[in-house]
Design an enzyme around this catalytic site. Structure first.
Site, PDB file in Angstrom:
ATOM      1  N   GLY B  76       6.375 -19.503  -5.499  1.00 25.11           N
ATOM      2  CA  GLY B  76       7.791 -20.306  -5.225  1.00 25.11           C
ATOM      3  C   GLY B  76       9.012 -19.569  -5.570  1.00 25.11           C
ATOM      4  O   GLY B  76      10.041 -20.092  -6.047  1.00 25.11           O
ATOM      5  N   CYS B 134       9.351 -16.250   3.142  1.00 26.04           N
ATOM      6  CA  CYS B 134       8.273 -16.845   1.868  1.00 26.04           C
ATOM      7  C   CYS B 134       7.846 -18.077   2.412  1.00 26.04           C
ATOM      8  O   CYS B 134       8.656 -19.083   2.822  1.00 26.04           O
ATOM      9  CB  CYS B 134       9.335 -16.981   0.670  1.00 26.04           C
ATOM     10  SG  CYS B 134       8.194 -17.586  -0.656  1.00 26.04           S
ATOM     11  N   GLY B 221      -4.616 -11.067   1.042  1.00 24.45           N
ATOM     12  CA  GLY B 221      -6.189 -10.265   0.740  1.00 24.45           C
ATOM     13  C   GLY B 221      -6.512  -9.738   2.091  1.00 24.45           C
ATOM     14  O   GLY B 221      -6.162  -9.808   3.161  1.00 24.45           O
ATOM     15  N   GLY B 247      -0.463  -6.182   4.424  1.00 22.83           N
ATOM     16  CA  GLY B 247      -1.613  -7.296   4.700  1.00 22.83           C
ATOM     17  C   GLY B 247      -3.146  -6.810   4.463  1.00 22.83           C
ATOM     18  O   GLY B 247      -3.801  -6.069   5.193  1.00 22.83           O
ATOM     19  N   GLY B 269      -0.658  -5.601  -2.349  1.00 26.67           N
ATOM     20  CA  GLY B 269      -0.431  -6.351  -3.398  1.00 26.67           C
ATOM     21  C   GLY B 269      -1.836  -7.102  -4.125  1.00 26.67           C
ATOM     22  O   GLY B 269      -1.891  -6.714  -5.022  1.00 26.67           O
ATOM     23  N   THR B 270      -2.184  -7.922  -3.104  1.00 31.73           N
ATOM     24  CA  THR B 270      -3.415  -8.678  -3.851  1.00 31.73           C
ATOM     25  C   THR B 270      -4.568  -7.834  -4.445  1.00 31.73           C
ATOM     26  O   THR B 270      -4.976  -8.119  -5.353  1.00 31.73           O
ATOM     27  CB  THR B 270      -3.958  -9.592  -2.433  1.00 31.73           C
ATOM     28  OG1 THR B 270      -2.854 -10.139  -2.229  1.00 31.73           O
ATOM     29  CG2 THR B 270      -5.115 -10.241  -3.005  1.00 31.73           C
TER      30      THR B 270
END
Lengths: 288, 307
Positions: B76, B134, B221, B247, B269-270
């Site tokens: 958030g 987002c 992921g 991604g 990222g993930t």
């Protein structure tokens, strides 16, 4: 903010030496050869652990380090309950399996001399206490060490024998009275009584810690509590594991991360009404 | 680590990067000592978490849940706001010695423009990434991701406010993403980040509740890689703007897949949350491709997918 003297985290491939139920069906004791993490870990710190060469679970699971084997200081002991498919998979690890460990993570317990060290555990919250008991004995030799160990029923009481072997006086409490004191661990603490020189350490479910905070009142500022939270990374990057805490004079509170500023917090700082209880069905290890 | 002639060097428009690997917004900070785990100077760049005008508390926990192929997150946009970020975090990022891309977010075009102006003119900021996508906030984003014109107004307001490089992070949920890409290009974007989190749902059927409080959440992921890879191909074919792929990247092969499909660089990222050593592992993999397979310069592979 992390403590300046905290050494950097390490990524290490640990090797499973053994895994066995720790006396009861849902609690596992996993020993791993992980020399670099084992050499650095302090009581109350945790690791992210993930079986390598498996597609699932995708993320590591945050697990307390229960102990470092005094006979072989390269060996870490992790103790956990299988609450979901991810931890169940870890519980099924076989000797020789590779586990990626990221750690040691977080700020652990701070030990200072005291007349009495009281370790208050609910269920699997006992996990970090053997290493803590060992450090207290080293840093404050001769001080009394008591562990008040509570669970719903006797099969939820873990590590009592290990703690006793370390010279800790273990007092048990069960809600159903199947072993020890009948009642919860906070009631057991009330029966034990507190001295001005008592130093308190707590770990357990949020509901237990919240009840403990209510019982202690202002004294809860001096109780160190290890909290549990959902997290993806364990090192401050995902921002998932927020805990609402407030300092004196602060209304409402602010977020700190269980992985960076915690997992050990001064119990009195935690604002339970803003920190929803960890729901077992929703924790990462409860996923598919 | 890599000199100017490194085969790993790529460019996003006129911004040269020593590596195609960037951190993805919201998954990286410098609050942790990364010594021995990650050589920050080996990164192509750092994309910060999204900064908004005022501090935001984010969503109540739990904020993540593991799902097959990755995780659902619902942070958030928690952040300490423009002033707090500028005072406390920007200096730390600026000292990292790699191109810095500041991600900005807001409820309306005015807020985006204010942030673009605040960061765009700073010498330590290489680019501003406009997060119009987002999935975990209520206001603004749904409209931006639903209609190209609404998104383009945000980009245009930012362009009016700064001459800085503007990367626009698109939503994979947008219908006809090529239309968004063209609208962003016309409104003055310098590059397109493709894409933000997909949107997923995990339920706890026994309680008849979503696992995460807001219900739907961002899905990231390896599970989303084929979905986002296709979007990169689509967008790269629809505009002249450089594309930054984001991604499910977790290996050197994934990077090459994205480059060939049309990305000039990628954000990770993930995979970093899962394994903080992933940037080092991917870099080693890319260097192996260069040395052992003689693939030459990565730059030359961008957008070479046979049609």
């Amino acid at each position: 903010m992390q403590q300046p003297d905290r050494p950097p985290m390490i990524v290490e491939e640990g090797v499973v030496l053994g895994s066995r139920p720790a006396g009861t069906a849902d609690c596992t004791l996993l020993s791993l050869r992980s020399p670099r993490v084992a050499a650095r870990v302090r009581p109350g710190q945790f690791v992210m652990a993930r079986l390598l060469r498996r597609d699932f679970p995708y993320l590591g699971r945050p697990l307390s380090v229960a102990d470092v084997d005094p006979a072989d200081p390269e060996v870490l002991l992790l103790v956990f309950t299988a609450v979901g498919a991810g931890t169940r998979r870890l519980a099924e690890a076989s000797p020789g399996d590779a586990v990626r460990l990221v750690g040691p993570l977080g700020n652990g317990f701070t030990i200072a001399p005291a007349a009495e060290h009281v370790l208050i555990a609910g269920g699997i919250g006992v996990a970090p206490f053997p290493l803590l008991a060992r450090y207290i004995a080293r840093l404050d030799p001769g001080a009394q060490r008591v562990c008040l160990l509570g669970a719903a029923t006797r099969t939820g009481l873990h590590l009592a024998a290990r703690l006793r072997a370390l010279g800790v006086v273990v007092e048990t409490a069960t809600l159903d009275g199947s072993e020890g004191f009948r009642g919860n661990v906070v009631e057991r603490l009330a029966a034990h009584g507190l001295h001005p020189g008592s130093r308190l350490y707590a770990c357990g479910p949020d509901a237990m810690l919240a009840a403990l905070a209510r019982h202690l009142g202002p004294t809860s500022d001096t109780c160190q509590a290890a909290l549990e939270a959902h997290m993806a990374c364990g090192f401050g990057a995902c921002n998932a594991c927020v805990i609402t805490v407030a300092d004196p004079g602060e209304s409402g509170g602010h977020h700190e991360l269980a992985c960076l500023q915690g997992p050990v917090f001064a119990l009195g700082r935690v604002r339970w009404e803003r920190t929803p209880p960890v729901c077992v069905a929703a924790r990462p290890s409860g996923g598919p | 680590m890599h000199d100017a002639s490194s085969p790993l060097e790529v460019a996003v428009g006129d911004l040269r990067l020593r590596s195609p690997l960037l951190t993805a917004s919201g998954t990286f900070n410098l609050k942790t000592d990364l010594t021995g785990v990650l050589d920050v100077r080996g990164l192509g760049g750092i994309v910060t978490k999204t900064v908004t005008r005022k501090p935001r508390p984010g969503n109540p926990p739990p904020r993540i849940a593991e799902v097959p192929g990755g995780l659902l997150n619902s942070i958030g946009l928690e952040n300490e706001g423009l002033e707090g970020f500028r005072a406390r975090e920007l200096p730390r990022f600026a000292a990292a010695g790699v191109p810095l891309i500041v991600s900005i977010g807001g409820d309306d075009a005015g807020e985006f423009a204010e942030l673009a102006a605040a960061f765009g003119g700073r010498p330590e900021v290489a680019a501003v990434e406009i997060n119009v996508s987002c999935p975990n906030v209520d206001r603004g984003t749904a409209a931006f991701a639903a209609r190209p014109a609404a998104m383009a107004r945000v980009v245009q307001a930012c362009r009016d406010a700064t001459r800085a490089r503007l990367w626009v992070k698109l939503s994979p949920e947008s219908p006809d993403l090529w239309a968004f890409a063209r609208a962003a290009e016309e409104a003055g974007a310098s590059a397109l980040t493709v894409a933000n989190s997909h949107v997923g749902l995990a339920v706890d059927w026994r309680r008849r509740r979503p696992v995460l409080g807001r219900g739907a959440a961002g899905y990231t992921g390896p599970g989303i890689k084929p979905l986002t890879l296709r979007l990169v191909q689509t967008v790269a074919g629809a505009t002249r703007l450089p594309v930054v792929g984001a991604g499910g990247v977790e290996s050197a092969d994934d990077v090459m897949d994205y480059l060939v499909a049309g990305a000039s660089a990628v954000e990770v990222g993930t995979a970093y949350l899962r394994h903080p050593g992933v940037f080092a592992d991917i870099t080693a993999g890319l260097e192996r491709f260069v040395q052992e397979e003689g693939i030459g310069r990565l730059q030359d592979w961008v957008g070479t997918l046979a049609s």
